[in-house]
Design a protein around this motif. Structure first.
Motif, short mmCIF file in Angstrom:
data_model
loop_
_atom_site.label_atom_id
_atom_site.label_comp_id
_atom_site.label_asym_id
_atom_site.label_seq_id
_atom_site.Cartn_x
_atom_site.Cartn_y
_atom_site.Cartn_z
N ASP A 8 -10.04 -12.18 1.52
CA ASP A 8 -10.05 -10.74 1.43
C ASP A 8 -8.97 -10.08 2.33
O ASP A 8 -8.65 -9.20 2.17
CB ASP A 8 -11.41 -10.38 1.73
N GLN A 9 -8.84 -10.56 3.53
CA GLN A 9 -7.95 -9.98 4.72
C GLN A 9 -6.58 -9.81 3.94
O GLN A 9 -5.94 -8.55 4.13
CB GLN A 9 -7.93 -10.92 5.87
N PHE A 11 -5.74 -9.50 0.61
CA PHE A 11 -5.72 -8.51 -0.04
C PHE A 11 -5.74 -6.84 0.21
O PHE A 11 -5.08 -6.32 -0.05
CB PHE A 11 -6.62 -8.66 -1.03
N PHE A 12 -6.60 -6.91 1.23
CA PHE A 12 -6.81 -5.50 1.69
C PHE A 12 -5.46 -5.06 2.83
O PHE A 12 -5.34 -3.75 2.64
CB PHE A 12 -8.39 -5.46 2.66
N LYS A 13 -4.99 -6.14 3.42
CA LYS A 13 -3.81 -5.67 4.32
C LYS A 13 -2.79 -5.27 3.24
O LYS A 13 -2.03 -4.22 3.40
CB LYS A 13 -3.28 -7.00 4.97
N VAL A 15 -3.15 -3.89 0.24
CA VAL A 15 -3.48 -2.53 -0.35
C VAL A 15 -2.96 -1.57 0.65
O VAL A 15 -2.60 -0.36 0.19
CB VAL A 15 -4.99 -2.67 -0.91
N GLY A 16 -3.32 -1.73 1.94
CA GLY A 16 -3.15 -0.93 2.95
C GLY A 16 -1.69 -0.47 3.15
O GLY A 16 -1.28 0.45 3.17
N SER A 19 -0.23 1.64 0.37
CA SER A 19 -0.74 2.87 0.61
C SER A 19 0.14 3.70 1.56
O SER A 19 0.70 4.90 1.36
CB SER A 19 -2.34 2.91 0.99
#
Length: 257
Positions: A8-9, A11-13, A15-16, A19
Motif C-alpha cells: 500500500d505504501q 501506491f499511496f506515495k 498518488v501523493g 497530486s
C-alpha cells in the motif's frame, strides 16, 4: 499485515506525488510569461502523432459496430433504427474512450520517454542551471496541448466513425447519405455531445499530467526511461476508465442521458 503495508505504501506515495505534481502545474500555469510558441509546437506534434491512428481506428469502429449490430436489429424488425443506435453509441461512449486510450498509448508514452530521456541525460538540470524554468517550458506546455488536442481528436473521430457507420449500413442495404445523417442526428441531442466533449478534456489533462510526471521524475538511466514510458501508458489508461465511470455517473445524476 506487513506485506499489505509494503504494497500500500508505494501506491499511496505515488498518488501523493502525482497530486503534488498536479498542484505545481496549476501554480505554474497561472504565472505570467507563458511559452506559447512551445505550446503551439506541442499541439502540432501531439495532433500529428495521433491523427492517422485515431482516424483509421474511428473508421473501423463505426464500420464494425454497424455490421455487428445489424443482424440483431433485423431479427427484431428494427433495422431502421440502426443509424440512430450506432450514432448514440459512438458519440456518447465509444469514440471518446477509444480515442483517449489511443492518445494514452501514443501521446502518454511519447511524453514519458521524451522527458525521461531529458532527465537522465541531465538536460533538465542544465535548463535549471541556465535560469530557465523547465517545468513551465516542458510540463505546462505539454499538459495544456494534450488537454486541447484530445477533445479535437475525439470530435474528429466521431465524424469519421459516423461515416464508417454509413458505409456499414450500405453493405447490406441502400440508405442515402441524407437519410442516414437525418436518422443519426435526429437521435442525438446536446446532452449527448456536451458531456462527450467535456470528459475528453479531462482525459487529455490526465494523459498529459501522467506522461509528464513519469518522464519528469524518471530515474535509473535508460531502464528508467523505458519504465516511465510503459507506466505512463498503464496509469493514463486506468485514469481514462475511472474518469469515464465518474462522467457517466454525473451525467446520469444530472439527467442528461
Amino acid at each position: 499485515m506487513g506485506l499489505e503495508r509494503k504494497i500500500d505504501q508505494p501506491f499511496f506515495k505515488e498518488v501523493g506525488e502525482i497530486s503534488r505534481f498536479t498542484a505545481r502545474f496549476f501554480r505554474e500555469v497561472t504565472k505570467p510569461k507563458q511559452e506559447w510558441d512551445e505550446f503551439i509546437n506541442q499541439c502540432y506534434w501531439i495532433g500529428y502523432k495521433a491523427l492517422t491512428l485515431v482516424s483509421i481506428t474511428a473508421f473501423i469502429m463505426g464500420l464494425v459496430l454497424t455490421i455487428q449490430s445489424r443482424p440483431t436489429l433485423v431479427e427484431f424488425g428494427a433495422a431502421a433504427l440502426l443509424p440512430s443506435m450506432v450514432s448514440v453509441s459512438l458519440v456518447r461512449e465509444i469514440s471518446p474512450v477509444i480515442t483517449a486510450l489511443i492518445c494514452a498509448g501514443k501521446i502518454g508514452s511519447g511524453i514519458g520517454a521524451e522527458l525521461g530521456s531529458m532527465r537522465v541525460t541531465e538536460q533538465i538540470d542544465a535548463m535549471e542551471v541556465s535560469g530557465t524554468n523547465p517545468f513551465k517550458y516542458l510540463v505546462v506546455t505539454r499538459v495544456l496541448a494534450a488537454t486541447v488536442m484530445v477533445p479535437i481528436l475525439s470530435s474528429l473521430a466521431i465524424g469519421i466513425s459516423l461515416y464508417g457507420g454509413y458505409l456499414g449500413t450500405n453493405i447490406r442495404g441502400e440508405v442515402s447519405w441524407t437519410l442516414y445523417v437525418y436518422q443519426a442526428y435526429d437521435a442525438l441531442s446536446y446532452g449527448d455531445f456536451l458531456p462527450s466533449i467535456i470528459k475528453t478534456i479531462f482525459f487529455g489533462f490526465a494523459i498529459g499530467i501522467v506522461g509528464c510526471y513519469k518522464g519528469y521524475t524518471s530515474q535509473k538511466g535508460t531502464e528508467g526511461v523505458g519504465r516511465s514510458a510503459t507506466t505512463a501508458v498503464i496509469v493514463a489508461s486506468l485514469l481514462v476508465f475511472i474518469l469515464d465511470l465518474i462522467a457517466v455517473q454525473v451525467v446520469d445524476i444530472l439527467g442528461l442521458t
